[in-house]
Write an enzyme that holds these catalytic residues in place. Structure first.
Site, short mmCIF file in Angstrom:
data_model
loop_
_atom_site.label_atom_id
_atom_site.label_comp_id
_atom_site.label_asym_id
_atom_site.label_seq_id
_atom_site.Cartn_x
_atom_site.Cartn_y
_atom_site.Cartn_z
N LYS A 117 0.83 -1.21 0.00
CA LYS A 117 0.00 0.00 0.00
C LYS A 117 0.86 1.25 0.00
O LYS A 117 0.60 2.21 -0.73
CB LYS A 117 -0.91 0.02 1.23
N GLU A 143 -16.23 8.60 11.79
CA GLU A 143 -16.49 9.00 10.40
C GLU A 143 -17.88 8.56 9.99
O GLU A 143 -18.41 7.56 10.46
CB GLU A 143 -15.42 8.40 9.48
N SER A 170 -34.49 1.81 -0.72
CA SER A 170 -34.42 1.06 -1.98
C SER A 170 -34.31 -0.43 -1.68
O SER A 170 -33.37 -0.86 -1.00
CB SER A 170 -33.20 1.50 -2.81
N PRO A 171 -35.26 -1.23 -2.15
CA PRO A 171 -35.20 -2.67 -1.85
C PRO A 171 -34.06 -3.34 -2.59
O PRO A 171 -33.60 -2.86 -3.63
CB PRO A 171 -36.56 -3.18 -2.35
N CYS A 184 -19.47 -1.42 6.95
CA CYS A 184 -20.03 -0.78 8.14
C CYS A 184 -21.26 -1.46 8.71
O CYS A 184 -21.25 -1.91 9.85
CB CYS A 184 -20.36 0.69 7.84
N LYS A 238 -20.85 -5.13 10.26
CA LYS A 238 -19.94 -5.11 11.40
C LYS A 238 -20.50 -4.31 12.57
O LYS A 238 -20.44 -4.74 13.72
CB LYS A 238 -18.59 -4.53 10.95
#
Length: 441
Positions: free
Chosen positions: A35, A151, A260-261, A269, A272
């Protein structure tokens, strides 16, 4: 103002780049060599619209740098943000705080002067107090201010969420001699650009800030799960879920977002955080029954969607080809974490299907997660080629623009399972498809 950001993942990289755009000098500390090499070479290791341009411009301006030396990054920093992962702990649903506490200890050992330490990671109630204890126990001769600044970034819209937020939540430890005055002053300096546009900034205590993040995500997960259940009911009674959702959303107390289905929520997020909140609540003796039910219903829904596809294909997928449009948990991201596609495709593979898949950003991440033998295609029409049934799992805009005639010509069969309701039922049926969506006639 100088900031060290511990962690160059999604939250750390977006937050660091946005703070640099605000004018702060930011060093992102990333220990993963691959990274770090990518970041220093100008390559963004995650997909987020606009992030590459934002990072590049701030690197060029000298406000954003990357490294693996925390001590060097902290040498003249005013604040250190902890933005490391808090994955679900195996076995009990709690957030694993190993990386957070390790970062706190390393920060304390590397500190040369008094510091503000802020948790940006999503952490359970009590984490800020434990971070403060670790800091002060490790370096009793220094003064550490501690804050929690969770956040609220939506993948695919993270930069706009940071720059024009619905709200900023900051919990401050006010147990020190100055009652958190220095921490508050630094936070206000850092967020001055948002104060200038009158973005709501809520200053509160550590525990409230930590709980607010979980409460917000759990509420939205319940909202998604509720509209999915209403979609199932619409199918039984002949209603139209889009009109139901619009009618609900026009009520300002409810709002139109997250109605929205689909095949069930996923991502980094909601799954968890809902599990973590139920674990926190159980430990506190105040179980969250609504959230517990939401978690169970959402998991069952993904399996149910696979059975729905099998039924539409005639009850068996043995030897049949299934074209899959979309793999990521939502569009405009390459994130495969907890994506609905994972359990659905595992079940279809188990049922004997030949799987042909296409996703514009998620296929690299998907390769390690999907069953062996999956065919990865160059575009949507290639995924549909000779398919007996095509399944829409992610609502990428490019799929909405597909020509029904070309799609029908590519397929061997005519079955479409649109689990994101991206196409008009009338138009698709006129094109010759056995078209089925969620919650619509």
């Amino acid at each position: 103002m100088r900031i060290a950001m511990v962690g160059g993942g999604y939250v750390g990289l977006v937050s660091g780049a946005c703070f640099a755009e605000f004018g702060a000098d930011v060093t992102i500390v990333e220990r993963d060599p691959r990274k770090l090499e990518a970041l220093n070479a100008g390559r963004i290791p995650i997909y987020e619209p606009g992030l590459d341009t934002l990072v590049s411009s701030n690197v060029d301006a000298g406000r954003l740098t990357f490294g693996d030396d925390l001590g060097a990054a902290m040498s003249d920093a005013d604040a250190v943000f902890i933005a490391v992962g808090t994955p679900t702990r195996r076995g009990d649903g709690h957030a694993d705080l190993t990386y957070v506490y390790a970062a706190a200890g390393e920060i304390a050992r590397a500190a040369r002067t008094d510091l503000l330490v802020v948790t940006k990671s999503t952490v359970p109630v009590g984490t800020g107090r434990e971070v403060a204890r670790i800091l002060r126990q490790t370096r009793p001769g220094l003064t550490f201010d501690v804050a929690s600044n969770p956040e609220f970034l939506r993948e695919g819209n993270a930069i706009d969420d940071f720059m024009r937020p619905d709200r900023v939540i900051v919990g401050i430890d006010r147990s020190g001699p100055d009652k958190g005055a220095r921490a508050q002053a630094l936070i206000e300096q850092l967020y001055r650009p948002l104060m200038a546009i009158q973005a709501p900034i809520l200053l509160t205590d550590l525990e409230t800030a930590e709980l607010t993040k979980y409460a917000a995500n759990a509420f939205l997960a319940m909202k998604v799960t509720f509209i999915n259940e209403m979609a199932d009911l619409c199918e039984k009674v002949g209603g139209n879920i889009h009109d139901v959702a619009r009618g609900m959303g026009l009520d300002q107390r409810i709002g139109s977002r997250f109605l929205s289905p689909g095949p069930g929520y996923g991502g980094s997020c909601f799954p968890k955080d809902t599990r973590a909140l139920t674990a926190i609540a159980q430990d506190a003796g105040a179980p969250t029954k609504l959230v517990e039910a939401t978690v169970a219903i959402n998991e069952a829904r993904k399996t149910g969607m696979a059975e729905r596809i099998i039924a539409q294909a005639g009850g068996s997928l043995e030897g049949k080809t299934v074209g899959i449009l979309g793999l990521t948990f939502k569009p405009d991201t390459d994130d495969m974490r907890e994506a609905a596609s994972l359990p659905i495709l595992a079940r279809l593979h188990e049922a004997g299907a030949v799987l042909q898949v296409f996703d514009p950003e998620g296929m690299d991440a998907a390769r390690a997660l999907l069953p062996e033998g999956v065919r990865y295609c160059e575009d949507a029409l290639a995924a549909a080629q000779d398919a007996d049934i095509v399944v829409v799992l992610t609502e990428w805009n490019m799929f909405r623009a597909l020509d029904p005639a070309r799609l029908r010509s590519a397929m061997r069969g005519n079955a479409i399972a649109d689990l994101r309701n991206i196409w008009s039922p009338d138009l698709m049926r006129e094109a010759g498809f056995d078209y089925r969506s969620i919650g619509r006639p």
